[in-house]
Design a protein around this motif. Structure first.
Motif, PDB file in Angstrom:
ATOM      1  N   UNK A   1       0.747  -1.031   0.102  1.00  0.00           N
ATOM      2  CA  UNK A   1      -0.126   0.056  -0.037  1.00  0.00           C
ATOM      3  C   UNK A   1       0.947   1.256  -0.038  1.00  0.00           C
ATOM      4  N   UNK A   2       2.103   1.266   0.776  1.00  0.00           N
ATOM      5  CA  UNK A   2       2.949   2.186   0.764  1.00  0.00           C
ATOM      6  C   UNK A   2       3.642   2.468  -0.661  1.00  0.00           C
ATOM      7  N   UNK A   3       3.970   1.444  -1.504  1.00  0.00           N
ATOM      8  CA  UNK A   3       4.338   1.633  -2.677  1.00  0.00           C
ATOM      9  C   UNK A   3       3.308   2.033  -3.554  1.00  0.00           C
ATOM     10  N   UNK A   4       2.190   1.928  -3.400  1.00  0.00           N
ATOM     11  CA  UNK A   4       1.001   2.065  -4.221  1.00  0.00           C
ATOM     12  C   UNK A   4       0.850   3.704  -4.127  1.00  0.00           C
ATOM     13  N   UNK A   5       0.962   4.084  -2.637  1.00  0.00           N
ATOM     14  CA  UNK A   5       0.567   5.683  -2.564  1.00  0.00           C
ATOM     15  C   UNK A   5       1.569   6.330  -3.093  1.00  0.00           C
ATOM     16  N   UNK A   6       3.051   5.995  -2.880  1.00  0.00           N
ATOM     17  CA  UNK A   6       4.148   6.533  -3.429  1.00  0.00           C
ATOM     18  C   UNK A   6       3.816   6.867  -4.998  1.00  0.00           C
ATOM     19  N   UNK A   7       3.623   5.674  -5.673  1.00  0.00           N
ATOM     20  CA  UNK A   7       3.659   5.675  -7.159  1.00  0.00           C
ATOM     21  C   UNK A   7       2.476   6.473  -7.587  1.00  0.00           C
ATOM     22  N   UNK A   8       1.542   6.545  -6.928  1.00  0.00           N
ATOM     23  CA  UNK A   8       0.475   7.138  -7.587  1.00  0.00           C
ATOM     24  C   UNK A   8       0.467   8.718  -7.532  1.00  0.00           C
ATOM     25  N   UNK A   9       1.404   9.103  -6.550  1.00  0.00           N
ATOM     26  CA  UNK A   9       1.592  10.577  -6.276  1.00  0.00           C
ATOM     27  C   UNK A   9       2.416  11.266  -7.493  1.00  0.00           C
ATOM     28  N   UNK A  10       2.021  12.323  -8.029  1.00  0.00           N
ATOM     29  CA  UNK A  10       2.484  12.569  -9.352  1.00  0.00           C
ATOM     30  C   UNK A  10       4.029  13.336  -9.137  1.00  0.00           C
ATOM     31  N   UNK A  11       4.145  13.704  -8.047  1.00  0.00           N
ATOM     32  CA  UNK A  11       5.648  14.064  -7.562  1.00  0.00           C
ATOM     33  C   UNK A  11       6.420  13.034  -7.230  1.00  0.00           C
ATOM     34  N   UNK A  12       5.905  12.313  -6.295  1.00  0.00           N
ATOM     35  CA  UNK A  12       6.836  11.192  -5.633  1.00  0.00           C
ATOM     36  C   UNK A  12       7.029   9.915  -6.691  1.00  0.00           C
ATOM     37  N   UNK A  13       5.864   9.720  -7.271  1.00  0.00           N
ATOM     38  CA  UNK A  13       5.874   8.559  -8.631  1.00  0.00           C
ATOM     39  C   UNK A  13       6.920   8.929  -9.500  1.00  0.00           C
ATOM     40  N   UNK A  14       7.117   9.961 -10.028  1.00  0.00           N
ATOM     41  CA  UNK A  14       7.921  10.664 -11.011  1.00  0.00           C
ATOM     42  C   UNK A  14       9.122  10.964 -10.589  1.00  0.00           C
ATOM     43  N   UNK A  15       9.624  10.957  -9.236  1.00  0.00           N
ATOM     44  CA  UNK A  15      10.694  11.331  -8.871  1.00  0.00           C
ATOM     45  C   UNK A  15      11.952  10.625  -9.369  1.00  0.00           C
ATOM     46  N   UNK A  16      13.194  11.479  -9.243  1.00  0.00           N
ATOM     47  CA  UNK A  16      14.292  10.505  -9.876  1.00  0.00           C
ATOM     48  C   UNK A  16      14.815   9.705  -8.507  1.00  0.00           C
ATOM     49  N   UNK A  17      14.451  10.092  -7.532  1.00  0.00           N
ATOM     50  CA  UNK A  17      14.815   9.308  -6.015  1.00  0.00           C
ATOM     51  C   UNK A  17      14.152   7.941  -6.123  1.00  0.00           C
ATOM     52  N   UNK A  18      12.837   8.047  -6.495  1.00  0.00           N
ATOM     53  CA  UNK A  18      12.169   6.752  -6.755  1.00  0.00           C
ATOM     54  C   UNK A  18      12.512   5.747  -7.611  1.00  0.00           C
ATOM     55  N   UNK A  19      12.425   6.496  -8.858  1.00  0.00           N
ATOM     56  CA  UNK A  19      13.003   5.444  -9.956  1.00  0.00           C
ATOM     57  C   UNK A  19      14.326   5.132  -9.920  1.00  0.00           C
ATOM     58  N   UNK A  20      15.249   6.033  -9.378  1.00  0.00           N
ATOM     59  CA  UNK A  20      16.653   5.395  -9.301  1.00  0.00           C
ATOM     60  C   UNK A  20      16.961   4.407  -8.234  1.00  0.00           C
ATOM     61  N   UNK A  21      16.051   4.413  -7.345  1.00  0.00           N
ATOM     62  CA  UNK A  21      16.004   3.483  -6.209  1.00  0.00           C
ATOM     63  C   UNK A  21      15.758   1.979  -6.946  1.00  0.00           C
ATOM     64  N   UNK A  22      14.633   2.220  -7.777  1.00  0.00           N
ATOM     65  CA  UNK A  22      14.211   0.752  -8.472  1.00  0.00           C
ATOM     66  C   UNK A  22      15.392   0.484  -9.553  1.00  0.00           C
ATOM     67  N   UNK A  23      15.906   1.318  -9.960  1.00  0.00           N
ATOM     68  CA  UNK A  23      17.092   1.046 -11.010  1.00  0.00           C
ATOM     69  C   UNK A  23      18.311   0.154 -10.429  1.00  0.00           C
ATOM     70  N   UNK A  24      18.744   0.909  -9.293  1.00  0.00           N
ATOM     71  CA  UNK A  24      19.978   0.516  -8.628  1.00  0.00           C
ATOM     72  C   UNK A  24      19.543  -0.843  -7.783  1.00  0.00           C
ATOM     73  N   UNK A  25      18.266  -1.203  -7.481  1.00  0.00           N
ATOM     74  CA  UNK A  25      17.651  -2.535  -6.980  1.00  0.00           C
ATOM     75  C   UNK A  25      17.803  -3.539  -7.864  1.00  0.00           C
ATOM     76  N   UNK A  26      17.236  -3.066  -9.202  1.00  0.00           N
ATOM     77  CA  UNK A  26      17.131  -4.088 -10.429  1.00  0.00           C
ATOM     78  C   UNK A  26      18.886  -4.503 -10.641  1.00  0.00           C
ATOM     79  N   UNK A  27      19.787  -3.585 -10.474  1.00  0.00           N
ATOM     80  CA  UNK A  27      21.224  -4.051 -10.998  1.00  0.00           C
ATOM     81  C   UNK A  27      21.618  -4.871  -9.845  1.00  0.00           C
ATOM     82  N   UNK A  28      21.353  -4.625  -8.553  1.00  0.00           N
ATOM     83  CA  UNK A  28      21.779  -5.269  -7.570  1.00  0.00           C
ATOM     84  C   UNK A  28      21.420  -6.807  -7.323  1.00  0.00           C
ATOM     85  N   UNK A  29      20.096  -6.793  -7.727  1.00  0.00           N
ATOM     86  CA  UNK A  29      19.379  -8.215  -7.658  1.00  0.00           C
ATOM     87  C   UNK A  29      20.029  -9.117  -8.773  1.00  0.00           C
ATOM     88  N   UNK A  30      20.200  -8.589  -9.957  1.00  0.00           N
ATOM     89  CA  UNK A  30      20.661  -9.353 -11.027  1.00  0.00           C
ATOM     90  C   UNK A  30      22.132  -9.484 -11.085  1.00  0.00           C
TER      91      UNK A  30
END
Length: 450
Positions: free
Chosen positions: A60-89
């Motif tokens: 629900x937290x991730x939903x709320x962040x992603x739905x927010x036009x400021x937070x969901x489109x932020x470089x902070x949020x997107x770079x977090x997902x990119x970094x986590x993707x690279x680390x996981x793989x």
């Protein structure tokens, strides 16, 4: 760790502490009043019930962040997902050569970093092709799967929260490739693209390919005319003629199943010209064709369900059949709304198409320019347009407890559509109103449009 999935494919694994770190960073940047509440820490070891409760709270937290036009489109949020993707793989940052396909089968090799995001790769391809900066936004990178007949099945449009090199190599399947195609629907924008030699060549190659694969319908006389223009290398005239043909500018999807006009009908869906076109094979083998205009869709949603049993003990969990459905509520007549459902592995890609059509319509209605729809770099940061962006495939948080694996999973809703795990039915009554994506283009239509 919690698994975050994108379109049914593992995107990354993250721990509670990592998500907490993201939360604290967002609070620091945007303030406590903007960022939603985060699930609290627990002193003692969590029980299985508490583990699942935390997963739901985090989701629900991730939903709320992603739905927010400021937070969901932020470089902070997107770079977090990119970094986590690279680390996981477990792919280190290094220079690599990535091949990107063009519609004519040509492969463009670009030297990039494994950590380069989608926009970086798109710009590298554009630079290699000498495509002008002001035309880059008219094109996008798509993840596709090559079929046996040499055509391509579209998986998704690559998003800003992923690393294209990591996304394609982590699939460990040479059938998956990245292709460059135009990413707009209104053929009037072809004029902008054709102003430049490289843009013209890319559009010409895509048009030729779509005709060869049967996506654009051509009769014998039209085929003769097109062949003549090809021989003369009259690319602009070729495209002008193609623009008059049926299904020009449409994206054709793999055969799937629909409940319209009755349950279990096989259908080939094409998206284009602000509509979804259906070629339906009825149970009596009769073929019928019809179109659903995006301006008459009140809302739509994407749902997913997974098997309620694990299957054979030796089977791979990655192979489990995830059933995806796109359902839209359509204004059949002035006072009658009806739900139409498409069951297809490409349901999210269909939703992306619908959203991008709506984006174009709304920009056009407001008198804006299509160029303003596209993300561009501004002082090193990503800027999103004022119009809604095309739907981004929702992350899905899995329970870290393996015993939950056979359960239907719930994904988070992003800017425009949600994926909700369901175990039985997919009727409108199963999903709450908040799970629907409202269509702003629908609100503007009047009686004359009916």
């Amino acid at each position: 760790a919690y698994n975050i999935h994108v379109n049914g494919v593992l995107h990354c694994r993250v721990r509670y502490s990592q998500l907490l770190g993201l939360h604290e960073q967002l609070r620091k940047e945007y303030g406590a009043n903007v960022v939603p509440a985060f699930p609290p820490k627990k002193i003692f070891t969590l029980t299985p019930a508490e583990v699942e409760q935390r997963r739901e709270q985090l989701e629900k937290y991730m939903q709320a962040v992603r739905q927010d036009p400021t937070l969901g489109g932020s470089e902070t949020f997107n770079s977090f997902l990119r970094k986590a993707q690279q680390e996981t793989q477990q792919i280190p940052t290094e220079e690599v050569v990535l091949e990107v396909l063009l519609s004519n089968g040509q492969r463009v090799k670009v030297t990039i970093l494994t950590s380069d995001q989608t926009e970086d790769v798109l710009e590298a391809v554009a630079s290699k092709l000498d495509l002008p900066d002001d035309l880059v936004g008219y094109f996008s990178l798509f993840l596709v799967r090559e079929t046996k007949d040499g055509a391509f099945s579209f998986v998704r449009k690559l998003q800003e929260f992923e690393l294209p090199y990591v996304s394609v190599t982590s699939l460990h399947n040479p059938e998956f490739q990245i292709i460059l195609r135009k990413s707009y629907w209104d053929s009037a924008y072809d004029d902008d693209v054709m102003e430049h030699r490289v843009g013209l060549n890319l559009l010409y190659a895509q048009t030729v390919s779509d005709i060869e694969h049967g996506w654009i319908l051509v009769n014998k006389e039209q085929h003769r005319q097109l062949k003549s223009l090809q021989e003369k290398v009259s690319k602009k005239e070729f495209i002008r003629l193609a623009q008059t043909l049926k299904y020009y500018g449409y994206l054709k999807f793999d055969p799937c199943v629909t409940d319209f006009p009755e349950k279990g009908c096989h259908v080939v869906v094409s998206a284009g010209n602000n509509e979804l076109n259906f070629q339906v094979r009825l149970p009596n083998e009769q073929i019928k064709e019809g179109s659903f205009k995006v301006t008459r869709m009140r809302c739509w949603r994407v749902t997913s369900s997974v098997p309620m049993s694990n299957g054979p003990s030796g089977s791979s969990p990655g192979k489990s059949e995830v059933k995806l459905e796109l359902a839209f509520e359509y204004l059949m007549s002035k006072d009658r709304l009806q739900w139409v459902t498409i069951t297809s592995p490409q349901a999210i890609m269909l939703s992306i198409c619908l959203q991008s059509m709506v984006d174009e319509l709304m920009v056009k209605k407001s008198g804006g320019s299509i160029r303003k729809m596209f993300r561009r770099r501004l002082n090193g940061a990503l800027r999103r347009s004022d119009s809604q962006q095309a739907v981004k495939s929702p992350p899905l948080l899995d329970s870290p407890d393996a015993s939950w694996e056979p359960m239907a999973k719930l994904s988070s809703k992003l800017t425009s559509v949600s994926l909700r795990g369901i175990s039985h039915s997919s009727s409108a009554n199963d999903v709450g109103a908040n799970d629907f994506h409202g269509n702003y283009a629908f609100e503007g239509i009047g009686d004359e449009d009916l």
